[in-house]
Design an enzyme around this catalytic site. Sequence first.
Site, short mmCIF file in Angstrom:
data_model
loop_
_atom_site.label_atom_id
_atom_site.label_comp_id
_atom_site.label_asym_id
_atom_site.label_seq_id
_atom_site.Cartn_x
_atom_site.Cartn_y
_atom_site.Cartn_z
N PRO A 101 -14.63 -43.14 -21.56
CG PRO A 101 -15.16 -43.33 -19.29
CD PRO A 101 -15.65 -42.73 -20.59
CB CYS A 102 -10.41 -46.25 -23.71
SG CYS A 102 -9.03 -46.31 -22.53
CD GLN A 103 -10.62 -47.18 -18.38
OE1 GLN A 103 -11.53 -46.62 -18.99
NE2 GLN A 103 -9.77 -46.50 -17.62
#
Length: 489
Positions: A101-103
């Site tokens: 996940p890039c968040q």
Amino acid sequence: MKSVIDEKLERMASGSAPRVLDLFSGCGGISLGFHRAGFHVQGAVEMDPDAARSHGANFHAKNPAHSRSVDITATSPQGLADLLELGDMQRCVDVITGGPPCQAFARVGRSKLREVDSHPQAFIHDPRAQLFRRYLAYVEAFMPIAVLMENVPDILNHGGHNVAEEVCESLSALGYTPRYTLVNVALYGVPQMRERMFLIAYRNELDTIPDFPLPTHFIDLPPGYHGSRNVALKALRAMPSPSRFYVDPPGNADATSPAVTAGQALNDLQPINPQKLIQEGKLGRRKADLTTLARYRGQGSSDYQHQMRGWPGFEASETGVTSHVIRYLPRDYRIFSRMRQGDQYPQAHALSETIFREELVRRRIHGEAIKEGSREYTALYASIVPPYDPTKFPNKWRKMWRDKPARTLMAHLGKDSYSHIHYSQGRTISVREAARLQSFPDGFQFCGAMNAAFKQIGNAVPPLMAYQIARTMKSRLVGHGVEEQALDS
């Protein structure tokens, strides 16, 4: 006695399709690209229930186990192999792909984390930032021949720490040769300016150094995209010694095709008139049905449209396309219609003020004068003028340019799609239009409600970009022993 790696190499050399396990797969952007390049999608790991159902429905419709959401932090590699009935864990996968996940790494969204944690560097403590270690644990367990990881450029500078470099060091210790770079997907035929980090690694037994595909298109990117790249490279430049793993983005002076524009991507889809739909009671009365077919507008006028209609295994229906539905946003349709291409929230807010004053005049002409400061005045103002401060949210809205690729689609599409207002139709983009801008073929189906579909699209790796990388990786793995699925455009 042959090693597991030798067995896998011999299997692929004999012409068998390389088998892919897609971690943090979302609805399947990477899977789509690898499928088209001739890989077999063995399975996926995805925690979001709607995205997991989308992946399962599109790649393993006959096996319900593939539609289940899986928490990678609570599932062992052996447990996954058993769940998906993959067989011998060390022998069942040739390639592992995915993007943790890039968040946690993206600068977008860090303010939200600070609201939860008063520490100014709260994003560093986000547990999602550690999921790349789980990714590496799966690599160690499944022993793939090759690895692909995707993420935002800021993974190179996560609180001053280069996570991509750490991943490469870990892969090197596990017996792989890794490299990573930054690319913009608009250079590879995707109608969207999206900067991303890609990391490729091969087992040392292949005796090959990873490379990246040459761009197929050209574009003069806006300054903001160069700026974000420079920020991402800050930690790289600050390292005490040069990186052993980073390589400059590939260039291609011979690319003769200009980047695909939003107009070239979307203008064969039926126009949507939100005011007419409201009058007919077809918008806002109930949840949108993603399965409803919308007829095409002609035969398609660009190569890109033909690709999206004819993607092998995900061909469009002859009668039309699904998911061509929009949100119900009655306050803002008048503003959308009067915005110019390229306008952002400050311009939209100024237009709303103009529309409000015009409405006051119109009512006065018809004998309905409204006193400033009255309750009616305040209610009318709120029904026309958006409440956000234009000095604090300049990028909240944007009307797309017809003759340029779209700006980056984000997961925030799941909450609102004001970042992508249609260039000519006075509305935000539909689910199918978002899918087109992300290069999802028209035959790909999204599970869940409209908001869930938008989120899946915004989170995805563009399938067309994944396809270009998959082709490069396949040439290193098996030469020309595996036929990719041809696409007639």
